[in-house]
Design a protein around this motif. Structure first.
Motif, PDB file in Angstrom:
ATOM      1  N   VAL A   1      18.270  63.510  33.066  1.00 55.63           N
ATOM      2  CA  VAL A   1      19.181  63.556  32.170  1.00 55.63           C
ATOM      3  C   VAL A   1      20.475  63.667  32.738  1.00 55.63           C
ATOM      4  N   SER A   2      20.781  64.413  33.756  1.00 57.65           N
ATOM      5  CA  SER A   2      22.049  64.621  34.298  1.00 57.65           C
ATOM      6  C   SER A   2      22.461  63.473  35.154  1.00 57.65           C
ATOM      7  N   TYR A   3      21.578  63.004  35.985  1.00 54.45           N
ATOM      8  CA  TYR A   3      22.105  61.842  36.970  1.00 54.45           C
ATOM      9  C   TYR A   3      22.233  60.408  36.022  1.00 54.45           C
ATOM     10  N   GLY A   4      21.296  60.437  34.923  1.00 58.78           N
ATOM     11  CA  GLY A   4      21.308  59.224  34.144  1.00 58.78           C
ATOM     12  C   GLY A   4      22.774  59.097  33.613  1.00 58.78           C
ATOM     13  N   ALA A   5      22.961  60.237  32.755  1.00 49.87           N
ATOM     14  CA  ALA A   5      24.275  60.299  32.136  1.00 49.87           C
ATOM     15  C   ALA A   5      25.625  59.855  33.065  1.00 49.87           C
ATOM     16  N   HIS A   6      25.527  60.361  34.319  1.00 50.65           N
ATOM     17  CA  HIS A   6      26.666  60.129  35.087  1.00 50.65           C
ATOM     18  C   HIS A   6      26.784  58.721  35.548  1.00 50.65           C
ATOM     19  N   PHE A   7      25.606  58.061  35.900  1.00 54.86           N
ATOM     20  CA  PHE A   7      25.598  56.700  36.398  1.00 54.86           C
ATOM     21  C   PHE A   7      25.906  55.837  35.089  1.00 54.86           C
ATOM     22  N   ALA A   8      25.451  56.132  33.848  1.00 54.56           N
ATOM     23  CA  ALA A   8      25.787  55.241  32.660  1.00 54.56           C
ATOM     24  C   ALA A   8      27.417  55.288  32.503  1.00 54.56           C
ATOM     25  N   PHE A   9      28.061  56.410  32.611  1.00 51.12           N
ATOM     26  CA  PHE A   9      29.403  56.607  32.467  1.00 51.12           C
ATOM     27  C   PHE A   9      30.304  55.756  33.377  1.00 51.12           C
ATOM     28  N   ILE A  10      29.773  55.535  34.400  1.00 53.93           N
ATOM     29  CA  ILE A  10      30.660  54.581  35.384  1.00 53.93           C
ATOM     30  C   ILE A  10      31.215  53.502  34.801  1.00 53.93           C
ATOM     31  N   VAL A  11      30.185  52.798  33.855  1.00 52.79           N
ATOM     32  CA  VAL A  11      30.676  51.603  32.890  1.00 52.79           C
ATOM     33  C   VAL A  11      31.669  52.004  31.915  1.00 52.79           C
ATOM     34  N   TYR A  12      31.481  52.955  31.409  1.00 50.98           N
ATOM     35  CA  TYR A  12      32.494  53.513  30.102  1.00 50.98           C
ATOM     36  C   TYR A  12      33.830  53.559  30.811  1.00 50.98           C
ATOM     37  N   PHE A  13      33.721  54.439  32.010  1.00 47.35           N
ATOM     38  CA  PHE A  13      35.257  54.695  32.544  1.00 47.35           C
ATOM     39  C   PHE A  13      36.061  53.226  33.040  1.00 47.35           C
ATOM     40  N   LEU A  14      35.168  52.220  33.741  1.00 50.08           N
ATOM     41  CA  LEU A  14      35.538  51.178  34.232  1.00 50.08           C
ATOM     42  C   LEU A  14      36.351  50.298  33.066  1.00 50.08           C
ATOM     43  N   MET A  15      35.627  50.318  31.876  1.00 49.64           N
ATOM     44  CA  MET A  15      36.045  49.685  30.851  1.00 49.64           C
ATOM     45  C   MET A  15      37.438  50.212  30.257  1.00 49.64           C
ATOM     46  N   THR A  16      37.121  51.446  30.304  1.00 52.62           N
ATOM     47  CA  THR A  16      38.406  52.278  29.364  1.00 52.62           C
ATOM     48  C   THR A  16      39.877  51.910  30.209  1.00 52.62           C
ATOM     49  N   SER A  17      39.623  51.823  31.557  1.00 52.24           N
ATOM     50  CA  SER A  17      40.889  51.596  32.539  1.00 52.24           C
ATOM     51  C   SER A  17      41.379  50.266  32.003  1.00 52.24           C
ATOM     52  N   LEU A  18      40.686  49.269  31.588  1.00 50.07           N
ATOM     53  CA  LEU A  18      41.388  48.008  31.142  1.00 50.07           C
ATOM     54  C   LEU A  18      42.313  48.178  29.933  1.00 50.07           C
ATOM     55  N   THR A  19      42.145  49.303  29.176  1.00 50.43           N
ATOM     56  CA  THR A  19      42.830  49.317  27.962  1.00 50.43           C
ATOM     57  C   THR A  19      44.253  50.141  27.941  1.00 50.43           C
ATOM     58  N   LEU A  20      44.711  50.621  29.246  1.00 45.84           N
ATOM     59  CA  LEU A  20      45.600  51.599  29.546  1.00 45.84           C
ATOM     60  C   LEU A  20      46.846  50.753  30.270  1.00 45.84           C
ATOM     61  N   ALA A  21      47.846  51.351  30.099  1.00 46.64           N
ATOM     62  CA  ALA A  21      48.952  51.215  30.785  1.00 46.64           C
ATOM     63  C   ALA A  21      48.678  51.272  32.330  1.00 46.64           C
ATOM     64  N   PRO A  22      49.421  50.266  33.134  1.00 45.83           N
ATOM     65  CA  PRO A  22      48.945  50.150  34.517  1.00 45.83           C
ATOM     66  C   PRO A  22      49.009  51.844  35.329  1.00 45.83           C
ATOM     67  N   ARG A  23      50.020  52.400  34.774  1.00 48.99           N
ATOM     68  CA  ARG A  23      50.153  53.919  35.638  1.00 48.99           C
ATOM     69  C   ARG A  23      49.001  54.758  35.300  1.00 48.99           C
ATOM     70  N   TYR A  24      48.242  54.635  34.334  1.00 44.36           N
ATOM     71  CA  TYR A  24      47.343  55.515  33.932  1.00 44.36           C
ATOM     72  C   TYR A  24      45.966  55.257  34.224  1.00 44.36           C
ATOM     73  N   ARG A  25      45.683  53.456  34.702  1.00 46.80           N
ATOM     74  CA  ARG A  25      44.268  53.205  34.936  1.00 46.80           C
ATOM     75  C   ARG A  25      43.711  54.114  36.160  1.00 46.80           C
ATOM     76  N   ILE A  26      44.135  54.705  37.008  1.00 48.61           N
ATOM     77  CA  ILE A  26      43.659  55.336  37.972  1.00 48.61           C
ATOM     78  C   ILE A  26      42.820  56.667  37.395  1.00 48.61           C
ATOM     79  N   VAL A  27      43.282  57.046  36.315  1.00 49.89           N
ATOM     80  CA  VAL A  27      42.586  58.185  35.548  1.00 49.89           C
ATOM     81  C   VAL A  27      41.229  58.031  35.444  1.00 49.89           C
ATOM     82  N   PRO A  28      40.934  56.981  34.713  1.00 47.70           N
ATOM     83  CA  PRO A  28      39.498  56.703  34.366  1.00 47.70           C
ATOM     84  C   PRO A  28      38.712  56.131  35.681  1.00 47.70           C
ATOM     85  N   ILE A  29      39.477  55.383  36.373  1.00 45.33           N
ATOM     86  CA  ILE A  29      38.819  55.073  37.609  1.00 45.33           C
ATOM     87  C   ILE A  29      38.454  56.155  38.572  1.00 45.33           C
ATOM     88  N   LEU A  30      39.220  57.122  38.909  1.00 46.56           N
ATOM     89  CA  LEU A  30      38.711  58.434  39.465  1.00 46.56           C
ATOM     90  C   LEU A  30      37.595  58.932  38.849  1.00 46.56           C
TER      91      LEU A  30
END
Ligand code: RET
Length: 278
Positions: A30-59
């Motif tokens: 469950v741990s590794y599955g959750a971590h891998f799945a949330f890669i997509v969530y964070f990359l998608m989230t970065s699209l919704t942010l002002a450019p200076r904050y995009r690095i936060v979900p990308i990290l």
């Protein structure tokens, strides 16, 4: 059974019932599955942010990938380290030795990233951001490496575990002082409507990072299957809290901050992301 002085971790000394063994597999899966799945969530989230904050979900996405791989490795090792003898799952005396040391190795990558996310999310200005990040990372890495060294001592007499646990805790406290400094700067720097966030994130940080030393110390309570599985569970709760949920919290904060600073995501990003409008 294996020689306690050679095997490093208690996982290699205790036989597990099939229930305990399966629970251990499940927790790691469950741990590794959750971590891998949330890669997509964070990359998608970065699209919704002002450019200076995009690095936060990308990290966060980078942390998800790195931790996911390390946990997948722990899972495979778990599967390879026991043999069913008809009644119990016995740790193998030959061949694979289970180790938690890979976790500590992985923290060397993920912890500096998690710490650096804080001053970026709280929009500290450049020279101060770099200085504060470095001042958190130095004690953090020393904390991890002294803990890594100490955890090899958990199967022999526990004096090595305890001594290095105490040394590591001193670095932990030093690190927390630096983190609190960043939180202080963040409180001064946050828009009024978001002023509660840095403080709340600070308490969340303390509660969740504090789980790791408890997991480290758990072999003190004895050598049983419940301790072995309970520790994997604690590690897992801590991993999901300090990386995944923490990443969601920071992303929500920078999303609000982006909006307050007048950033409106492009229409197509809003349409393709369920997270867009807020
Ligand atoms: C150790 C050794 C015993 C004493 C202390 C420790 C603290 C560990 C921490 C680890 C945090 C890890 C994170 C990983 C995310 O990827 C090393 C167990 C105080 C706080 C956040």
């Amino acid at each position: 059974l294996a020689d306690p002085d050679l095997v490093g971790n208690i996982e290699n000394l205790v036989a597990l019932t099939s229930g305990q063994y399966t629970l251990g597999s499940l927790i790691l899966m469950v741990s590794y599955g959750a971590h891998f799945a949330f890669i997509v969530y964070f990359l998608m989230t970065s699209l919704t942010l002002a450019p200076r904050y995009r690095i936060v979900p990308i990290l966060s996405a980078i942390v998800m990938a790195s931790a996911g791989l390390s946990l997948l490795r722990e899972f495979s090792l778990w599967e390879a380290s026991y043999a069913f003898d008809g009644a119990l799952f016995q740790p193998l005396a030959e061949g694979n030795v289970f180790t938690n040391a890979f976790r500590y190795g992985n923290w060397t990558i993920t912890v500096p990233i998690l710490l650096t996310q804080l001053p970026i999310a709280f929009a500290l200005a450049r020279p101060e951001l770099h200085k504060r990040a470095a001042r958190m990372i130095v004690p953090a890495v020393l904390m991890i490496w002294t803990g890594l060294y100490g955890q090899f001592g958990e199967t022999a007499d526990l004096s090595r575990l305890n001594l290095w646990g105490v040394i590591s805790t001193l670095f932990f406290v030093w690190m927390l002082v630096e983190v609190r400094g960043v939180i202080g700067a963040a409180i001064r720097n946050s828009p009024v409507s978001l002023a509660a966030w840095p403080k709340n994130i600070w308490w969340y940080f303390l509660a969740t990072w504090g789980i790791y030393p408890i997991a480290y110390a758990l072999p003190q309570l004895g050598l049983t299957g419940d301790i072995v599985v309970g520790r994997q569970l604690l590690f897992s709760i801590a991993d999901i809290s300090t990386k995944l949920v923490y990443g969601i919290l920071l992303s929500r904060y920078v999303l609000r901050r982006s909006a307050l600073e007048g950033y409106a995501p492009a229409a197509e990003a809003l349409e393709t992301s369920p997270l867009g409008a807020s």
